[in-house]
Design a protein around this motif. Structure first.
Motif, short mmCIF file in Angstrom:
data_model
loop_
_atom_site.label_atom_id
_atom_site.label_comp_id
_atom_site.label_asym_id
_atom_site.label_seq_id
_atom_site.Cartn_x
_atom_site.Cartn_y
_atom_site.Cartn_z
N ALA B 139 -20.28 -41.89 -4.55
CA ALA B 139 -19.54 -42.89 -5.30
C ALA B 139 -18.11 -42.42 -5.60
CB ALA B 139 -20.27 -43.21 -6.60
N TYR B 140 -17.68 -41.34 -4.95
CA TYR B 140 -16.34 -40.77 -5.12
C TYR B 140 -16.10 -40.27 -6.54
CZ TYR B 140 -16.00 -43.21 -0.74
OH TYR B 140 -16.27 -43.66 0.52
N GLY B 141 -17.19 -39.99 -7.25
CA GLY B 141 -17.04 -39.41 -8.58
C GLY B 141 -17.00 -37.90 -8.48
N VAL B 142 -16.76 -37.25 -9.61
CA VAL B 142 -16.71 -35.80 -9.64
C VAL B 142 -17.92 -35.29 -10.42
CG1 VAL B 142 -15.37 -33.78 -10.31
CG2 VAL B 142 -14.20 -35.90 -9.61
N PRO B 143 -18.86 -34.64 -9.72
CA PRO B 143 -20.02 -34.11 -10.44
C PRO B 143 -19.63 -32.88 -11.24
CG PRO B 143 -20.28 -33.93 -8.03
CD PRO B 143 -18.88 -34.34 -8.28
N VAL B 144 -19.96 -32.86 -12.52
CA VAL B 144 -19.71 -31.68 -13.34
C VAL B 144 -21.07 -31.17 -13.81
CG1 VAL B 144 -18.60 -30.76 -15.40
CG2 VAL B 144 -17.48 -32.60 -14.08
N ALA B 145 -21.47 -30.05 -13.20
CA ALA B 145 -22.81 -29.53 -13.49
C ALA B 145 -22.77 -28.58 -14.67
CB ALA B 145 -23.36 -28.81 -12.27
N ILE B 146 -23.57 -28.86 -15.67
CA ILE B 146 -23.72 -27.94 -16.79
C ILE B 146 -24.89 -27.01 -16.48
CG2 ILE B 146 -24.30 -27.79 -19.23
CD1 ILE B 146 -23.17 -30.65 -19.53
N GLN B 147 -24.63 -25.71 -16.56
CA GLN B 147 -25.68 -24.76 -16.22
C GLN B 147 -26.54 -24.51 -17.46
OE1 GLN B 147 -25.56 -23.70 -12.88
NE2 GLN B 147 -23.83 -25.12 -12.74
N THR B 148 -27.74 -25.02 -17.47
CA THR B 148 -28.61 -24.73 -18.62
C THR B 148 -29.27 -23.37 -18.40
OG1 THR B 148 -30.51 -25.86 -17.65
CG2 THR B 148 -29.08 -27.15 -19.11
N LYS B 149 -29.74 -22.80 -19.50
CA LYS B 149 -30.19 -21.41 -19.43
C LYS B 149 -31.64 -21.26 -19.86
CE LYS B 149 -25.55 -20.11 -20.84
NZ LYS B 149 -25.24 -21.47 -21.38
N LYS B 150 -32.25 -20.26 -19.26
CA LYS B 150 -33.63 -19.95 -19.62
C LYS B 150 -33.75 -19.61 -21.11
CE LYS B 150 -37.36 -16.82 -18.63
NZ LYS B 150 -37.51 -15.39 -18.52
N ARG B 155 -32.88 -26.31 -22.11
CA ARG B 155 -32.49 -27.53 -22.84
C ARG B 155 -30.97 -27.66 -22.78
NH1 ARG B 155 -33.62 -24.97 -26.91
NH2 ARG B 155 -32.75 -26.39 -28.45
N LEU B 156 -30.53 -28.91 -22.82
CA LEU B 156 -29.09 -29.18 -22.83
C LEU B 156 -28.66 -29.16 -24.29
CD1 LEU B 156 -26.53 -30.13 -21.32
CD2 LEU B 156 -27.35 -32.47 -21.64
N THR B 157 -27.66 -28.32 -24.59
CA THR B 157 -27.24 -28.21 -25.99
C THR B 157 -25.88 -28.88 -26.19
OG1 THR B 157 -26.06 -26.14 -25.64
CG2 THR B 157 -28.41 -25.98 -26.18
N ARG B 158 -25.62 -29.17 -27.43
CA ARG B 158 -24.33 -29.77 -27.79
C ARG B 158 -23.18 -28.86 -27.35
NH1 ARG B 158 -22.46 -34.13 -31.76
NH2 ARG B 158 -20.26 -33.74 -31.51
N GLN B 159 -23.39 -27.56 -27.50
CA GLN B 159 -22.33 -26.63 -27.12
C GLN B 159 -22.05 -26.70 -25.62
OE1 GLN B 159 -23.04 -22.55 -28.17
NE2 GLN B 159 -21.09 -21.90 -27.28
N ASP B 160 -23.12 -26.78 -24.82
CA ASP B 160 -22.94 -26.94 -23.37
C ASP B 160 -22.06 -28.16 -23.08
OD1 ASP B 160 -24.70 -24.88 -22.70
OD2 ASP B 160 -26.44 -26.23 -22.72
#
Ligand SMILES: Cc1ncc(COP(=O)(O)O)c(C=O)c1O
Lengths: 159, 391
Positions: B139-150, B155-160
């Motif tokens: 879709a010509y968008g830019v994927p921004v991957a957040i690296q979640t951690k063990k 879990r995805l955190t607010r800080q991430d």
């Protein structure tokens, strides 16, 4: 039903260690629960589910519908108990509907089963009539489908 | 013009630049071998419950072979709306807020294409399902991957989120219960993320295809947070919880404007989902609770087993709370995930998917699916234990 019982009904030979891992408890705990089930009679026995068709000399299963006159004391229990004591009788159930008891008889030949009906069952006091059926083929028994070898058609790796 | 090189140059750059999926490479290696026990399969090992298959046969007997409304059968949309309301307490109007799609796969594509303009950034969390990144790029968008951690239980955190937002961010894509980690979010986590989305005026796409499959606590959906229904596209489908992957049935729930936008694309690219599959799904919703409870109870026992076995082997995996994957940490063996997976396949004929197929931060992990018969899981655990003894 109790989770442990469910697992044992699927595979009574599963080790206590594996059962414990599945249930998130200890093997000791599983062993203790099993002992309690055995003592209290919840677990009556462990048996193999056999596909008779694969055997050279398979047993003939006869299914018999029995009508009986219930007794004033004890109802159907006494006669059901008497019938149950014959070794050729595999199972006995009390039913609602057009007949009273449903029996499963195992014999080496049809003749053997037939003589049970004519010589023992139908002359028993209280038995008023019987209807006999021979079982032709077993497709599924105790939750186990008899034919084996269904392949897993899924892709070996998928996202 | 005939040689493959010049043909290659004709292929659209966006498509050309996207690498082949790591899963596909691995699939080819595994397929070339005999007697493999595969923990690499991302679909249920159950077949679709019998009453659902019967309903589809009946529909076929009745000659139901036509197109349906673009949106999907109204009766099915009503059923979906009731199902979602029961799970989340959120009501969607069957007439203009529910769209029946060809799998969640299509729903994701529609949602992303309906929203993303060239250069828009889409936040998502890795390790992730393999489609997200490519779909955003298509879709010509830019994927921004957040690296979640063990350490955070993936879990995805607010800080991430704070660390990855920019003034180009338009969409946040969530997937909990998560493929491949088995992670879920608590209600508080979800509320934090919702607050962030509202504060930054983001549209949220939430892929909740595994919502039924949680083993210790109920899944909590972000659409249940006040203020989120208005800015969320909820994606769900029949593949996982009902063991219906081959029927290709999914759906989206979203406000009318967003549904209409997705509908435009759907109408011209797909027309409608297959009618027999829609009929089957209608039946699936009728006994959802019993069907799902049975399969879920099986998965839970296997989850317990596989997790306990890894612990015993000294391979720490976070306790998988949802979906049907364990994400085992094999970093201590000093190999990459891919090396580990290949060596395990080579020596013990067990297939697991290297974590890197799901993003960079999957390095050091392997994904083991427990949508596999208990006998196979038991044997696989014996083989893996033997394998790591040799390392
Ligand atoms: C997280 C996630 N989303 C979407 C899908 C696609 O599912 P569907 O069969 O509904 O297209 C999958 C399938 O593996 C998945 O794991």
């Amino acid at each position: 039903m109790n989770e442990l019982l469910n697992l044992l009904k699927q595979n009574a030979l599963e080790s206590p260690e594996n059962l414990a891992k599945m249930l998130g408890t200890s093997a000791e705990d599983v062993k203790q629960q099993i002992t309690e089930f055995e003592k209290s009679g919840v677990i009556r026995a462990y048996q193999a589910v056999v596909n008779e068709e694969k055997l050279d000399s398979s047993l003939v299963t006869t299914v018999i519908e029995v009508k009986v006159t219930p007794e004033s004391e004890g109802g159907f229990d006494r006669i059901a108990d008497r019938i149950s004591r014959f070794p050729e009788v595999d199972s006995v159930f009390l039913m609602s509907g057009g007949f009273d008891l449903l029996l499963f008889i195992k014999g080496r030949t049809m003749h053997e089963s037939f003589s049970f009906v004519s010589d023992k069952l139908s002359i028993m006091p209280g038995v008023t009539s019987t209807a006999t059926h021979f079982m032709m083929k077993t497709y599924k028994q105790n939750g186990i489908v008899m034919h084996t070898g269904d392949d897993d058609e899924r892709l070996k790796v998928s996202p | 013009m005939n040689d493959s090189k010049s043909l290659h140059s004709k292929i659209a750059k966006t498509v050309r630049d996207i690498p082949r999926s790591g899963i596909r490479d691995f699939f080819e290696i595994v397929s070339s071998r005999e007697g493999v026990i595969s923990l690499g399969i991302g679909e249920p090992d159950f077949v679709t419950p019998w009453h659902i298959r019967e309903a589809a046969s009946l529909a076929l007997d009745r000659g139901m072979t036509s197109y349906t409304s673009n949106m999907g059968l109204l009766s099915l949309r009503r059923g979906i709306s009731q199902y979602v309301a029961k799970k989340t307490n959120i009501q969607y109007r069957p007439e203009d807020e529910v769209l029946v799609t060809v799998g969640v796969s299509e729903g994701l594509d529609l949602a992303i294409r309906a929203l993303v303009e060239p250069g828009d950034e889409v936040l998502y969390h890795e390790p992730s399902y393999v489609s997200y990144n490519p779909l955003i790029q298509f879709a010509y968008g830019v994927p921004v991957a957040i690296q979640t951690k063990k350490e955070n239980g993936f879990r995805l955190t607010r800080q991430d989120l704070e660390e990855n937002i920019s003034d180009k961010t338009k969409v946040l894509l969530l997937n909990y219960p998560n493929n491949p980690t088995g992670a879920i979010l608590s209600k508080e986590d979800v509320e934090d993320i919702a607050a962030f989305a509202i504060e930054h005026d983001l549209i949220v796409l939430t892929d909740e295809i595994y919502d039924e499959l949680t083993y210790d606590q109920e899944h909590f959906s972000i659409i249940s947070v006040p203020g989120m229904r208005e800015r969320t596209i909820y994606l769900h489908g029949f593949s996982k919880a009902w063991a219906m992957t081959g029927w290709r049935m999914g759906f989206t729930c979203a406000p009318p404007e967003l549904t209409e936008a997705m509908m435009k694309i759907h109408q011209y690219t797909m027309l409608c989902a297959p009618i027999l599959s829609q009929e089957a799904s209608l039946e699936a919703l009728k006994q959802a609770d019993t069907d799902i409870a049975y399969m879920k109870a099986e998965y839970k026992k296997r989850r317990n087993y596989i997790h306990a076995s890894f612990e015993e082997m000294g391979i720490p995996s976070i306790r998988p709370e949802g979906a049907f994957y364990a994400f085992a940490d094999i970093s201590k063996f000093g190999m990459t995930a891919k090396e580990f997976a290949l060596k395990l396949l080579d020596e013990e004929n067990v297939a697991c998917v290297p974590g890197t197929a799901f993003g960079k931060c999957g390095e050091g992990f392997i994904r083991c699916s427990y949508a596999t018969s208990f006998d196979d899981i038991k044997e696989a655990m014996v083989r893996i234990a033997r394998f790591i003894e040799t390392l």
